[in-house]
Design a protein around this motif. Structure first.
Motif, PDB file in Angstrom:
ATOM      1  N   ARG A 119      -2.636  65.806 -25.196  1.00  0.00           N
ATOM      2  CA  ARG A 119      -1.470  66.362 -26.173  1.00  0.00           C
ATOM      3  C   ARG A 119       0.087  66.574 -24.878  1.00  0.00           C
ATOM      4  NH1 ARG A 119      -2.447  71.734 -28.045  1.00  0.00           N
ATOM      5  NH2 ARG A 119      -4.200  70.017 -29.022  1.00  0.00           N
TER       6      ARG A 119
ATOM      7  N   SER B 245      -4.864  65.210 -28.444  1.00  0.00           N
ATOM      8  CA  SER B 245      -3.864  64.509 -29.752  1.00  0.00           C
ATOM      9  C   SER B 245      -4.590  63.785 -30.396  1.00  0.00           C
ATOM     10  CB  SER B 245      -2.556  64.623 -29.540  1.00  0.00           C
ATOM     11  OG  SER B 245      -1.979  66.110 -28.947  1.00  0.00           O
TER      12      SER B 245
ATOM     13  N   ASP C  42      -0.947  63.490 -34.666  1.00  0.00           N
ATOM     14  CA  ASP C  42      -0.850  64.711 -34.474  1.00  0.00           C
ATOM     15  C   ASP C  42       1.238  64.288 -34.667  1.00  0.00           C
ATOM     16  OD1 ASP C  42      -3.096  65.794 -35.042  1.00  0.00           O
ATOM     17  OD2 ASP C  42      -3.172  65.985 -33.196  1.00  0.00           O
TER      18      ASP C  42
ATOM     19  N   ASN D 265       2.064  66.129 -32.235  1.00  0.00           N
ATOM     20  CA  ASN D 265       2.693  66.577 -30.916  1.00  0.00           C
ATOM     21  C   ASN D 265       2.526  65.332 -30.714  1.00  0.00           C
ATOM     22  OD1 ASN D 265       2.541  69.232 -31.434  1.00  0.00           O
ATOM     23  ND2 ASN D 265       0.931  69.422 -31.186  1.00  0.00           N
TER      24      ASN D 265
END
Length: 128
Positions: A49, A116, A120, A122
């Protein structure tokens, strides 16, 4: 090289997933994490992420996206992958401060740390 020199060099060149998380919690603006894995998107659709996704083969063309004022943390697949080491060598030659995330994404996932998918919001999608 003496054993102590080896371990000092190893610790200077790498950072564990736990130490990376601790360091980014204390100083989040000091680091820039890059997923440098190669291969088809479908096999590397999970990323750490917040990581920028810049595959090894694109690094030279996308060097302008990598901030020189931050410590660059690179990762690839696992302990057997040397892609991050190759990119680290290149970025060090270009004047960046660089470390490799030990164990790659495999260690990160094993620890249960945030991931992620490239879809996503992010994740930073490389468009490859």
């Amino acid at each position: 090289m003496h054993t102590l020199d080896y371990f000092n060099a190893r610790l200077e060149a790498t950072i564990s997933p736990m130490d990376y998380r601790k360091s980014t919690k204390a100083n989040p603006d000091n680091y820039f994490l890059i997923d440098v894995r190669n291969g088809p998107t479908q096999v590397r659709d999970i990323t750490i992420r917040g990581a920028a996704v810049i595959p090894e083969q694109d690094i030279k063309d996308r060097l302008h996206e990598i901030p020189k004022e931050k410590e660059i943390i690179l990762y690839c697949w696992d302990v057997w992958c040397n892609t991050a080491a190759k990119v680290a060598k290149y970025l060090l030659e270009e004047g960046y401060k660089v470390r490799e995330l030990t164990g790659g994404i495999a260690a990160w996932k094993e620890m249960g740390f945030p991931i992620s998918t490239l879809d996503d919001e992010n994740a930073i999608n490389c468009g490859c």
